[in-house]
Design an enzyme around this catalytic site. Structure first.
Site, short mmCIF file in Angstrom:
data_model
loop_
_atom_site.label_atom_id
_atom_site.label_comp_id
_atom_site.label_asym_id
_atom_site.label_seq_id
_atom_site.Cartn_x
_atom_site.Cartn_y
_atom_site.Cartn_z
N ASP A 116 -70.37 64.64 -7.28
CA ASP A 116 -69.25 63.90 -7.84
C ASP A 116 -69.06 64.20 -9.33
O ASP A 116 -69.93 64.77 -9.98
CB ASP A 116 -69.47 62.40 -7.66
N MET A 167 -64.62 50.22 -11.97
CA MET A 167 -63.25 50.75 -11.90
C MET A 167 -62.20 49.68 -12.20
O MET A 167 -61.21 49.54 -11.50
CB MET A 167 -63.00 51.38 -10.52
N LYS A 178 -63.92 62.61 -7.61
CA LYS A 178 -62.70 61.82 -7.43
C LYS A 178 -62.56 60.95 -8.67
O LYS A 178 -63.41 60.08 -8.92
CB LYS A 178 -62.78 60.95 -6.18
#
Length: 273
Positions: free
Chosen positions: A41, A178, A63
């Site tokens: 990642d 997030m 991502k």
């Protein structure tokens, strides 16, 4: 000490921790040393990848919100493809693969296609990253519960399945992944649920790395101060009185010569130990 080996045709879904390569588990480090292909990642520290064996193939599958990135289904099927070709595959994720890391989705795809796998837990940023900022997620003077939540769902908006009123009333400490994009709306939801606008908040950016920065603010000023400071993701956001412990527990700052302050709860403590 005996540790398992990655077998050909197997996938290890591993967590790399929040940043510092020293926070890799022994199993994750062994996976790096043995894997034929490492699918990693964006949040995996490049220093961790230097532990890959000579000749290993590194495939980027990061991502990041608002940026072009691979679709989750394509990543999952790529793991299947690599394993079916007989490779020893390490899927390396920042933090822990099962804490907002979509490791469960990937594991279910592997099961669907008959690919054997192992889960290698990692230190999640919501615990380890905050520890590097001198913020404990639990402290007996503050909280006996903590809530971990994500600031957006799969469509990129604030999750409507979160009971903000219940969390606002019942969770003394809230740790959010997030959440920067929607922090204004999230803060408004929590204030509407009864949280104080002057409640302590901290943003921990690039946690457990040399680029770590920490912004301390309040719930009511969180969005404005975040914009004024110019901080950017990745970041963990924590809400609650545990943030007040940071001046006392900022051990990284102390190593740089910063003086630690007294325990802010000392005057109220009635020690029963």
């Amino acid at each position: 000490m005996h540790l398992p080996a990655i077998e050909p045709g197997h996938v290890w879904l591993a967590g790399a921790g929040p940043g510092d390569p020293g926070l890799l588990t022994l199993l994750a480090a062994k996976g790096l040393a043995e894997a034929d292909v490492i699918v990693h990642d964006a949040l995996v520290n490049e220093e961790c990848l230097k532990l890959a064996r000579t000749g290993a193939i590194l495939e980027y599958a990061g991502k990041r919100g608002g940026k072009p990135s691979a679709k989750q289904r394509d990543i999952s099927l790529r793991l299947v493809e690599l394993a079916k070709a007989g490779h020893r595959v390490l899927r390396l994720k920042g933090g822990d693969p099962f804490v907002f890391g979509r490791g469960g989705e990937e594991a279910l795809t592997l099961i669907e296609h008959g690919v054997p796998f192992r889960i290698v837990p990692g230190i999640t940023a919501g615990i380890g990253g905050l520890a590097y900022a001198g913020i404990p997620v639990t402290h007996r003077e503050v909280n006996h519960a903590v809530t971990f939540l994500t600031g957006h769902d799969s469509s990129g908006v604030v999750p409507d399945r979160i009971d903000w009123d219940a969390i606002g009333r019942g969770s003394p400490v809230i740790v959010m992944y997030m959440a920067m994009k929607h922090i204004g709306q999230i803060a408004a939801n929590l204030v509407s649920a009864g949280r104080r606008a002057d409640e302590a908040v901290a943003f921990v950016c690039n946690a457990a790395t040399a680029e770590q920065t920490v912004l301390e603010t309040t719930l009511g000023r969180a969005e404005a101060d975040m914009v004024a400071a110019g901080i950017e993701p990745p970041a963990i956001v924590v809400i609650g009185e545990v943030v007040r412990l940071r001046p006392s527990l900022d051990w990284l700052g102390a190593l740089s010569g910063r003086k630690l302050l007294p325990d802010p709860f000392a005057v109220d403590r009635k020690d029963t130990a």
